[in-house]
Scaffold this active site. Sequence first.
Site, mmCIF file in Angstrom:
data_model
loop_
_atom_site.group_PDB
_atom_site.id
_atom_site.type_symbol
_atom_site.label_atom_id
_atom_site.label_comp_id
_atom_site.label_asym_id
_atom_site.label_seq_id
_atom_site.Cartn_x
_atom_site.Cartn_y
_atom_site.Cartn_z
ATOM 1 C CD GLN A 188 -3.026 0.762 2.362
ATOM 2 O OE1 GLN A 188 -2.733 -0.369 2.931
ATOM 3 N NE2 GLN A 188 -3.822 1.599 2.466
ATOM 4 C CD GLN A 238 2.588 -8.533 6.533
ATOM 5 O OE1 GLN A 238 1.416 -8.263 6.667
ATOM 6 N NE2 GLN A 238 3.196 -8.793 5.254
ATOM 7 C CB SER A 247 3.531 -4.091 4.224
ATOM 8 O OG SER A 247 2.272 -3.928 5.120
ATOM 9 C CG LEU A 248 -1.172 -5.623 0.133
ATOM 10 C CD1 LEU A 248 -2.409 -6.451 0.580
ATOM 11 C CD2 LEU A 248 -1.968 -4.412 -0.586
ATOM 12 C CG HIS A 265 3.377 -3.391 9.602
ATOM 13 N ND1 HIS A 265 3.075 -4.739 9.183
ATOM 14 C CD2 HIS A 265 3.419 -2.513 8.521
ATOM 15 C CE1 HIS A 265 2.926 -4.861 8.122
ATOM 16 N NE2 HIS A 265 3.007 -3.473 7.504
ATOM 17 N NE ARG A 272 -2.054 -7.379 5.796
ATOM 18 C CZ ARG A 272 -1.447 -6.407 5.289
ATOM 19 N NH1 ARG A 272 -2.218 -5.355 4.687
ATOM 20 N NH2 ARG A 272 -0.353 -6.116 5.885
#
Length: 314
Positions: free
Chosen positions: A10, A249, A91-92, A200, A116
């Site tokens: 993202q 994560q 991340s994503l 996070h 998510r």
Amino acid sequence: MAFAALFPGQGSQSAGMLAELADTFPVVGTTFAEAADVLGRDLWRLVQEPSGAALNQTENTQPAMLAAGVACWRVWQQQGGSMPAAMAGHSLGEYSALVAAGSLGFADGIRLVAARAQLMQQAVPEGQGAMAAILGLDDAVLMAACAEVAGDEVVEAVNFNSPGQVVIAGHTAAVERAMAAATARGARKALKLPVSVPSHCALMQGAAQALGWQLAETGFRMPEVPVLHNIDARPAAEVAFLCPALEQQLYRPVRWVDTIRNLVADYHTTLMIEFGPGKVLTGLNKRIDRALESVVVSDAATLDKALALTEGRA
């Protein structure tokens, strides 16, 4: 010589992304149509809206970025692109990497990232969480500053993006205190990011637990090539590790610097190919290791360049 496939997360989205690639390769449209069938909304239309307003809503951004990364990967495969030595996603983007590596079905991936996004948005009320980029400060100094000003709130270093570029996240007031503390300790810049979710950090633990239940009901397989995870910059030793890695994560830091260094050290990668819109990871990688060659696959020209660079590479 080997290369690694990387997938952005993202923040790399932009209005109109992949339009040129879609004009040349129908699989781009097909991929977004598959995502629309799962979600019940037309992601491609949202992506192509000039304002980008709908695209920038977290519930749309995350599945759109997964579809974009997978679409670029499918184009690569159709055009005879070789398999990388390893993969990773920021991340994503870790979900995109797992889909590309054959560990997670695309439809399951879309469902998971949509859930998510919703869980992350619900975890912290609007305005109560924040993120900020801190530039030009040693990691240890920044982490100490966060600990000193946190009080009874949360503020943590959450994205170790490159040497001297770390993102912090937590309660809005605590993030602001940490920004001031970092500046007082010599940070070159402290910049609040335009996000509504403090990703996070510990504030995401509730969302992570709820996501964990959905992860446990999803069928994962061992990746066809190693996928390095954000939480420890290492690949899973067995399939049972995948769900905990994705659950944790959400509330543990993204160790991108370690990820790139491990790709180089353990898989001897000298080329990094970023599959998806933008050049965020390519920029970070250059600051992590100046010797690395990095390219993006997001249109026909960049695809041709990447294919030429990988000819003869393992």
